[in-house]
Design a protein around this motif. Structure first.
Motif, PDB file in Angstrom:
ATOM      1  N   GLU A 165      -5.549 -49.958  -1.152  1.00  0.00           N
ATOM      2  CA  GLU A 165      -6.375 -50.213  -2.322  1.00  0.00           C
ATOM      3  C   GLU A 165      -5.431 -51.235  -3.146  1.00  0.00           C
ATOM      4  O   GLU A 165      -5.931 -52.088  -3.978  1.00  0.00           O
ATOM      5  N   GLY A 166      -4.112 -50.957  -3.052  1.00  0.00           N
ATOM      6  CA  GLY A 166      -3.349 -51.853  -3.957  1.00  0.00           C
ATOM      7  C   GLY A 166      -2.957 -53.154  -3.232  1.00  0.00           C
ATOM      8  O   GLY A 166      -2.199 -54.000  -3.682  1.00  0.00           O
ATOM      9  N   GLY A 167      -3.581 -53.461  -2.200  1.00  0.00           N
ATOM     10  CA  GLY A 167      -3.273 -54.714  -1.309  1.00  0.00           C
ATOM     11  C   GLY A 167      -3.403 -56.069  -2.213  1.00  0.00           C
ATOM     12  O   GLY A 167      -2.712 -56.942  -2.105  1.00  0.00           O
ATOM     13  N   ALA A 168      -4.526 -55.932  -2.823  1.00  0.00           N
ATOM     14  CA  ALA A 168      -4.864 -57.299  -3.502  1.00  0.00           C
ATOM     15  C   ALA A 168      -3.671 -57.564  -4.345  1.00  0.00           C
ATOM     16  O   ALA A 168      -3.303 -58.806  -4.359  1.00  0.00           O
ATOM     17  N   ALA A 169      -3.319 -56.834  -5.161  1.00  0.00           N
ATOM     18  CA  ALA A 169      -2.016 -57.051  -6.062  1.00  0.00           C
ATOM     19  C   ALA A 169      -0.711 -57.591  -5.160  1.00  0.00           C
ATOM     20  O   ALA A 169       0.153 -58.581  -5.556  1.00  0.00           O
ATOM     21  N   VAL A 170      -0.508 -56.961  -3.553  1.00  0.00           N
ATOM     22  CA  VAL A 170       0.592 -57.232  -3.031  1.00  0.00           C
ATOM     23  C   VAL A 170       0.255 -58.640  -2.752  1.00  0.00           C
ATOM     24  O   VAL A 170       1.343 -59.482  -2.637  1.00  0.00           O
ATOM     25  N   ASN A 195      -5.966 -61.437   7.625  1.00  0.00           N
ATOM     26  CA  ASN A 195      -5.340 -61.781   8.659  1.00  0.00           C
ATOM     27  C   ASN A 195      -6.239 -61.619   9.806  1.00  0.00           C
ATOM     28  O   ASN A 195      -5.517 -61.086  10.881  1.00  0.00           O
ATOM     29  N   GLY A 196      -7.380 -62.102   9.811  1.00  0.00           N
ATOM     30  CA  GLY A 196      -8.512 -62.199  10.710  1.00  0.00           C
ATOM     31  C   GLY A 196      -8.595 -60.732  11.090  1.00  0.00           C
ATOM     32  O   GLY A 196      -9.140 -60.412  12.366  1.00  0.00           O
ATOM     33  N   GLY A 197      -8.691 -59.672  10.081  1.00  0.00           N
ATOM     34  CA  GLY A 197      -8.837 -58.396  10.647  1.00  0.00           C
ATOM     35  C   GLY A 197      -7.458 -57.438  11.250  1.00  0.00           C
ATOM     36  O   GLY A 197      -6.683 -58.163  12.056  1.00  0.00           O
ATOM     37  N   SER A 198      -7.312 -56.448  10.881  1.00  0.00           N
ATOM     38  CA  SER A 198      -6.135 -55.728  11.360  1.00  0.00           C
ATOM     39  C   SER A 198      -6.670 -54.257  11.642  1.00  0.00           C
ATOM     40  O   SER A 198      -6.981 -53.623  10.592  1.00  0.00           O
ATOM     41  N   GLY A 199      -6.236 -53.670  12.900  1.00  0.00           N
ATOM     42  CA  GLY A 199      -6.748 -52.269  12.974  1.00  0.00           C
ATOM     43  C   GLY A 199      -8.292 -52.234  12.489  1.00  0.00           C
ATOM     44  O   GLY A 199      -8.972 -52.965  13.057  1.00  0.00           O
ATOM     45  N   PRO A 200      -8.657 -51.264  11.669  1.00  0.00           N
ATOM     46  CA  PRO A 200      -9.990 -50.864  11.632  1.00  0.00           C
ATOM     47  C   PRO A 200     -10.709 -52.026  10.379  1.00  0.00           C
ATOM     48  O   PRO A 200     -11.820 -51.960  10.023  1.00  0.00           O
ATOM     49  N   TYR A 201      -9.816 -52.801   9.860  1.00  0.00           N
ATOM     50  CA  TYR A 201     -10.003 -53.386   8.756  1.00  0.00           C
ATOM     51  C   TYR A 201     -10.722 -54.965   9.073  1.00  0.00           C
ATOM     52  O   TYR A 201     -10.382 -55.501  10.136  1.00  0.00           O
ATOM     53  N   THR A 202     -11.530 -55.376   8.301  1.00  0.00           N
ATOM     54  CA  THR A 202     -12.195 -56.703   8.478  1.00  0.00           C
ATOM     55  C   THR A 202     -12.113 -57.378   6.994  1.00  0.00           C
ATOM     56  O   THR A 202     -11.562 -56.695   6.183  1.00  0.00           O
ATOM     57  N   ASP A 203     -12.498 -58.650   7.001  1.00  0.00           N
ATOM     58  CA  ASP A 203     -12.309 -59.234   5.715  1.00  0.00           C
ATOM     59  C   ASP A 203     -13.393 -58.583   4.486  1.00  0.00           C
ATOM     60  O   ASP A 203     -13.106 -59.200   3.520  1.00  0.00           O
ATOM     61  N   SER A 204     -14.111 -57.650   5.042  1.00  0.00           N
ATOM     62  CA  SER A 204     -14.977 -57.172   3.962  1.00  0.00           C
ATOM     63  C   SER A 204     -14.068 -56.235   2.969  1.00  0.00           C
ATOM     64  O   SER A 204     -14.423 -55.951   1.959  1.00  0.00           O
ATOM     65  N   ILE A 205     -12.886 -56.087   3.221  1.00  0.00           N
ATOM     66  CA  ILE A 205     -11.873 -55.330   2.321  1.00  0.00           C
ATOM     67  C   ILE A 205     -11.375 -56.537   1.383  1.00  0.00           C
ATOM     68  O   ILE A 205     -10.644 -56.113   0.316  1.00  0.00           O
ATOM     69  N   CYS A 206     -11.687 -57.737   1.668  1.00  0.00           N
ATOM     70  CA  CYS A 206     -10.866 -58.848   0.600  1.00  0.00           C
ATOM     71  C   CYS A 206     -11.858 -59.086  -0.576  1.00  0.00           C
ATOM     72  O   CYS A 206     -12.843 -59.070  -0.434  1.00  0.00           O
ATOM     73  N   MET A 207     -11.120 -58.937  -1.670  1.00  0.00           N
ATOM     74  CA  MET A 207     -11.527 -58.995  -3.048  1.00  0.00           C
ATOM     75  C   MET A 207     -11.944 -60.532  -3.063  1.00  0.00           C
ATOM     76  O   MET A 207     -11.323 -61.602  -2.528  1.00  0.00           O
ATOM     77  N   GLU A 208     -12.867 -60.718  -4.004  1.00  0.00           N
ATOM     78  CA  GLU A 208     -13.188 -62.142  -4.647  1.00  0.00           C
ATOM     79  C   GLU A 208     -12.015 -62.668  -4.835  1.00  0.00           C
ATOM     80  O   GLU A 208     -11.255 -62.228  -5.701  1.00  0.00           O
ATOM     81  N   GLY A 209     -11.733 -64.030  -4.723  1.00  0.00           N
ATOM     82  CA  GLY A 209     -10.423 -64.519  -4.881  1.00  0.00           C
ATOM     83  C   GLY A 209      -9.628 -64.435  -3.792  1.00  0.00           C
ATOM     84  O   GLY A 209      -8.643 -65.339  -3.718  1.00  0.00           O
ATOM     85  N   GLN A 210      -9.655 -63.824  -2.773  1.00  0.00           N
ATOM     86  CA  GLN A 210      -8.749 -63.545  -1.564  1.00  0.00           C
ATOM     87  C   GLN A 210      -9.488 -64.091  -0.419  1.00  0.00           C
ATOM     88  O   GLN A 210      -9.163 -63.644   0.831  1.00  0.00           O
TER      89      GLN A 210
END
Ligand SMILES: [Fe+2]
Length: 482
Positions: A204-209, A244-259
């Motif tokens: 959840e804090g990834g956008a700031a990182v 980064n093209g998806g990692s583990g169960p994640y896809t770019d759907s976790i990317c916030m607008e701007g990223q």
């Protein structure tokens, strides 16, 4: 002393009066407008774009500059841009009407009074003066957010000189740095978090990182090299989005607008596409001395480009122009080169198609025919995290002349500059076109343009500055007199 205002980026069209110095300084708000992430890049034969970031928007980003320390001229713009999730504004000021191959002093708005820097303009096309430039690929932030001396494969040795530091040490040798995609590796935050390298980070804090990595990278680059030498950049897949093209169960759907969709990259730079008929920081060209340089885009904007929605790279980005625009531009740009002035053509794209690892076949289909048709001399790539020098090659067949006046382009892959993911291994056995491969050290390429017949490329180990590979291309360009 008279100040000359230069109207660009729409200000002249808006018909506004030139702001006074008082107007400029009124916008300074202490720490919020303190310049950071300073860099600049060539912008046409007589231009330079100066860029820096601030925490607050600048009403009129401005640069004072001059041939001596009095900085008696001023250029300004209205370009102070940001995007959702960013913690800064990117400010860009284009300066035109400069003398070629000439040093200028400059200072940006709201900098400390004595915070002066220097840039040198590009060498006039056709000027045979020898020079050197640096070429890098795949460089991320160093330290606790990226490539560190602990907690990862291919970690730095304690105290090891990084590629950024090596470029700083060698900067007096070269005119500019060309970074052929994959900058910062902000999208590696997810991998770093999942690997436990960033123990206090949550998804959840990834956008700031992500933004923290971008800020750290551009500040490190400024301190080491980009406030001293022009920094030319092209797009790589790690600019595309946050995951980064998806990692583990994640896809770019976790990317916030701007990223997503190369947003940070599009904000942070103003490469010379306006001066070369290209598009943003995606495809453009410039001249310096005896060389015409072209950056093209292997990520989007051609058939089956890997980063397009549904593409093999899973980056879900672009396109940025109507079908065919990039290829038509590349053809037009190559056709317009005056080989009497710039006998050499050097091109760079991020993803290679001649390489001892996964190849970008759709890139080869899109770009190689034009490189051959127009006699491109050297083709540079990154993306693979190693150094590999090929022999000149055309349509998968090595040129029998090797480096002795070949008709095919000379291919070099160098994505060994260093980042959190470390280095990759070159597949063996090598392809029949591979001459030298190094996959155990971080490094960069130094190109020396001697004259209109000879260019040397050296692979430099960042840690100790040694030359681990060196080769010289000879080309008998028509009408070459230098
Ligand atoms: Fe890449």
């Amino acid at each position: 002393m008279a100040a000359r205002a230069i109207f660009l980026f729409g200000l002249a069209a808006a018909g506004q009066a030139a702001p006074s110095m008082k107007d400029f300084h009124r916008t300074c708000q202490g720490e919020k407008t303190t310049p950071e992430q300073l860099h600049f890049n060539y912008a046409g034969d007589r231009g330079m774009t100066i860029s820096w970031n601030t925490k607050a928007k600048l009403e009129f980003p401005a640069v004072r500059y001059g041939r001596d320390r009095w900085l008696d001229q001023i250029a300004f713009s209205e370009v102070s841009v940001t995007y959702p999730t960013s913690t800064t504004y990117s400010n860009h000021v284009f300066i035109d009407g400069l003398e070629p191959d000439t040093e200028y002093s400059f200072s940006v708005l709201c900098a400390d009074e004595n915070d002066h820097h220097r840039f040198k303009t590009s060498i006039a096309p056709g000027n045979p003066r020898p020079y050197t430039f640096a070429f890098i690929g795949d460089l991320g932030t160093m330290g606790p957010l990226g490539l560190a001396d602990y907690g990862q494969e291919d970690a730095l040795s304690p105290g090891e000189i990084t590629t950024m530091q090596s470029l700083g040490q060698f900067k007096n040798q070269f005119e500019f740095v060309w970074h052929d995609g994959d900058l910062a590796y902000a999208d590696d935050w997810l991998k770093e978090e999942r690997n436990g390298f960033l123990p206090n980070t949550t998804t959840e804090g990834g956008a700031a990182v992500y933004e923290a990595i971008l800020n750290a990278f551009y500040n490190e680059m400024a301190q080491n090299i980009t406030m001293d030498r022009p920094y030319m950049v092209g797009p790589g897949n790690h600019e595309a989005n946050c995951d980064n093209g998806g990692s583990g169960p994640y896809t770019d759907s976790i990317c916030m607008e701007g990223q997503t969709n190369f947003t940070g990259f599009r904000n942070h730079f103003r490469m010379p596409s306006a001066q070369s008929g290209g598009l943003e920081n995606f495809w453009f060209s410039w001249d310096s001395g005896l060389v015409h340089y072209i950056q093209f885009n292997t990520e989007t904007d051609f058939p089956d480009a890997p980063d397009l929605p549904g593409g093999s790279g899973e980056e879900n980005a672009g396109p940025f122009a109507p079908n065919g625009t990039q290829i038509e531009w590349l053809k037009r740009d190559l056709a317009s080169v005056d080989r009497k002035k710039t006998p050499w053509i050097i091109v760079a794209g991020h993803r290679p198609w001649y390489v001892d690892d996964s190849k970008c076949d759709s890139c080869q289909t899109a770009f190689e025919p034009l490189l051959l048709e127009y006699g491109v001399d050297i083709a540079l790539f990154g993306h693979k995290h190693f150094y590999e020098r090929m022999t000149p090659i055309a349509n998968n067949t090595p040129d029998s002349k090797g480096l002795n006046n070949p008709s095919a382009p000379w291919y070099i892959v160098n994505g060994a500059a260093g980042h959190y993911e470390g280095l990759s291994s070159v597949d063996t056995p090598y392809e029949n076109y591979t001459v030298k491969a190094i996959d155990t050290v971080y490094g960069w390429s130094r190109f020396t343009v001697h004259n209109c017949t000879h260019i040397t490329q050296d692979f430099i180990a960042s840690a100790n500055g040694t030359v681990l590979d060196s080769a010289t291309l000879y080309k008998n360009h028509d009408g070459c007199k230098f």
